[in-house]
Design a protein around this motif. Structure first.
Motif, mmCIF file in Angstrom:
data_model
loop_
_atom_site.group_PDB
_atom_site.id
_atom_site.type_symbol
_atom_site.label_atom_id
_atom_site.label_comp_id
_atom_site.label_asym_id
_atom_site.label_seq_id
_atom_site.Cartn_x
_atom_site.Cartn_y
_atom_site.Cartn_z
ATOM 1 N N ILE A 15 39.045 56.124 35.750
ATOM 2 C CA ILE A 15 38.485 54.829 35.380
ATOM 3 C C ILE A 15 39.154 53.788 36.282
ATOM 4 O O ILE A 15 40.378 53.686 36.315
ATOM 5 N N LEU A 16 38.351 53.038 37.012
ATOM 6 C CA LEU A 16 38.844 52.103 38.008
ATOM 7 C C LEU A 16 38.651 50.662 37.539
ATOM 8 O O LEU A 16 37.704 50.360 36.812
ATOM 9 N N LEU A 17 39.540 49.792 37.988
ATOM 10 C CA LEU A 17 39.383 48.356 37.750
ATOM 11 C C LEU A 17 38.732 47.735 38.973
ATOM 12 O O LEU A 17 39.238 47.869 40.091
ATOM 13 N N ALA A 18 37.634 47.040 38.765
ATOM 14 C CA ALA A 18 36.917 46.415 39.875
ATOM 15 C C ALA A 18 37.703 45.244 40.452
ATOM 16 O O ALA A 18 38.387 44.533 39.716
ATOM 17 N N VAL A 23 40.250 36.843 39.280
ATOM 18 C CA VAL A 23 40.551 37.573 38.039
ATOM 19 C C VAL A 23 41.573 38.679 38.290
ATOM 20 O O VAL A 23 42.632 38.716 37.662
ATOM 21 N N SER A 24 41.273 39.610 39.218
ATOM 22 C CA SER A 24 42.127 40.799 39.353
ATOM 23 C C SER A 24 43.329 40.548 40.266
ATOM 24 O O SER A 24 43.540 41.221 41.261
ATOM 25 N N LEU A 39 42.992 53.481 38.975
ATOM 26 C CA LEU A 39 43.018 52.928 40.334
ATOM 27 C C LEU A 39 42.603 51.466 40.255
ATOM 28 O O LEU A 39 41.624 51.132 39.578
ATOM 29 N N MET A 40 43.354 50.607 40.960
ATOM 30 C CA MET A 40 43.039 49.180 40.959
ATOM 31 C C MET A 40 42.911 48.676 42.388
ATOM 32 O O MET A 40 43.358 49.323 43.342
ATOM 33 N N ALA A 232 36.590 44.266 31.247
ATOM 34 C CA ALA A 232 38.046 44.387 31.086
ATOM 35 C C ALA A 232 38.726 43.030 30.946
ATOM 36 O O ALA A 232 39.914 42.964 30.613
ATOM 37 N N ILE A 233 37.992 41.940 31.177
ATOM 38 C CA ILE A 233 38.602 40.611 31.106
ATOM 39 C C ILE A 233 38.930 40.294 29.647
ATOM 40 O O ILE A 233 38.047 40.251 28.789
#
Length: 330
Positions: A15-18, A23-24, A39-40, A232-233
């Protein structure tokens, strides 16, 4: 079987964070990492900004050991500048370099970068090849289905970019013309994954906002992993909840009030630590509504928090509200 990008082992179904602009950043990535994301990526970084040593672009290169594996995402319209930016980004020692061919916003796409390259696949291929040759790190790409409904060309894009050496491809299930409207369509993502020529991991992105959807789409669209962005925010727990469901088949209980408060506090303190008091407090304001969504009086709390300028005042407000909520919810 584990999914691998080069030598990076991401486990059986990552599962990856965009990467999300504004934001990221490292504070947000910190709270997501605590919840098990595999993975980020950094926010996307302008190649022009990097080669001109712009302070904001250079700051986005900040990565930390606890974040690994992490990729630095770059974008641009000039092939030579993208090659140079790759060398600068690689010097920050990420685990991989990602190229953004998906950003739909006007000031990126209308300058020949991001999703604009979907209108010129030949140039996209040359740019990608230049980036691959500029580094020993694995290079990945994030893109969309195509420019519009008349040019859904990601099937061809996937083949040609694999041929010049990318090691994974993330596909957002919308065209550029859709921006973020309408529903994401993953059927073409599945076609790309089913293409016998494609040997690299294919990750799906767009509209995954629940455990049930992640589980259903994993099976239906046959992707190697899922990338989550907006969902995810203010809700970093989505990563642990999805993984728990995959591992047990059971839905995990949502975050407790204490967990919500802890994550918000940690995010704030990391934000101030990384950006300084004024900017850290200001940029945290966009996150409050999501952390406390659905709780009684959350709108009033957010309205108060966005007026406060001092970290101690914010922490004191959070503590007093937590005590009140604890009594009301008991």
């Amino acid at each position: 079987m584990s999914v691998k990008i080069g030598n990076i082992d991401l486990g059986p179904f990552p599962i990856l964070l965009a990467p999300m602009e504004d934001v990221s950043d490292p504070p947000f990535r910190y709270v997501c990492k605590q919840q098990g994301v595999d993975l980020m990526y950094t926010e996307f970084i302008s190649s022009e900004g990097l080669i001109r040593h712009a302070a904001k672009s250079k700051q986005k290169l900040d990565i930390f050991t606890y974040e690994r594996p992490i990729g630095i995402q770059i974008f641009g319209s000039d092939i030579a500048h993208m090659r140079e930016a790759t060398e600068i980004a690689a010097a920050a020692s990420p685990d991989l370099i990602d190229i953004n061919y998906g950003c739909p916003v006007k000031n990126v796409a209308c300058r020949g970068a991001g999703a604009s390259l979907l209108q010129d696949i030949d140039k996209m291929v040359k740019m990608t090849e230049a980036v691959v040759k500029a580094t020993n790190l694995p290079v990945t790409v994030k893109t969309r289905l195509g420019w519009d409904d008349n040019s859904r060309n990601v099937y061809e894009v996937a083949e040609r970019l694999q041929d010049v050496g990318i090691r994974a491809l993330t596909i957002h299930g919308r065209t550029r013309s859709q921006m973020y409207k309408g529903q994401a369509d993953w059927t073409l993502i599945r076609e790309v994954k089913r293409n016998p020529r494609i040997q690299i991991p294919i990750f799906g992105n767009g509209d995954v906002d629940s455990v049930e959807k992640a589980a259903a789409w994993r099976m239906e669209y046959e992707v190697d992993g899922i990338m989550i962005g907006r969902a995810a925010i203010g809700n970093p727990w989505i990563f642990r909840e999805i993984k728990h469901y995959f591992n047990t088949g059971e839905r995990m209980q949502g975050p407790s009030l204490e967990e919500r408060m802890d994550a918000c506090r940690t995010h704030l303190l990391k934000s101030v630590e990384w950006k300084g008091q004024r900017t850290g407090v200001l940029e945290m304001r966009r996150h409050y509504a999501n952390y406390f969504k659905g709780l009684p009086g959350s709108k009033d709390l957010r309205m108060k928090l966005v007026t406060l300028e001092n970290t101690d005042d914010i922490l004191a407000t959070l503590e007093s509200v937590k005590n009140r909520w604890s009594e009301e919810l008991a």
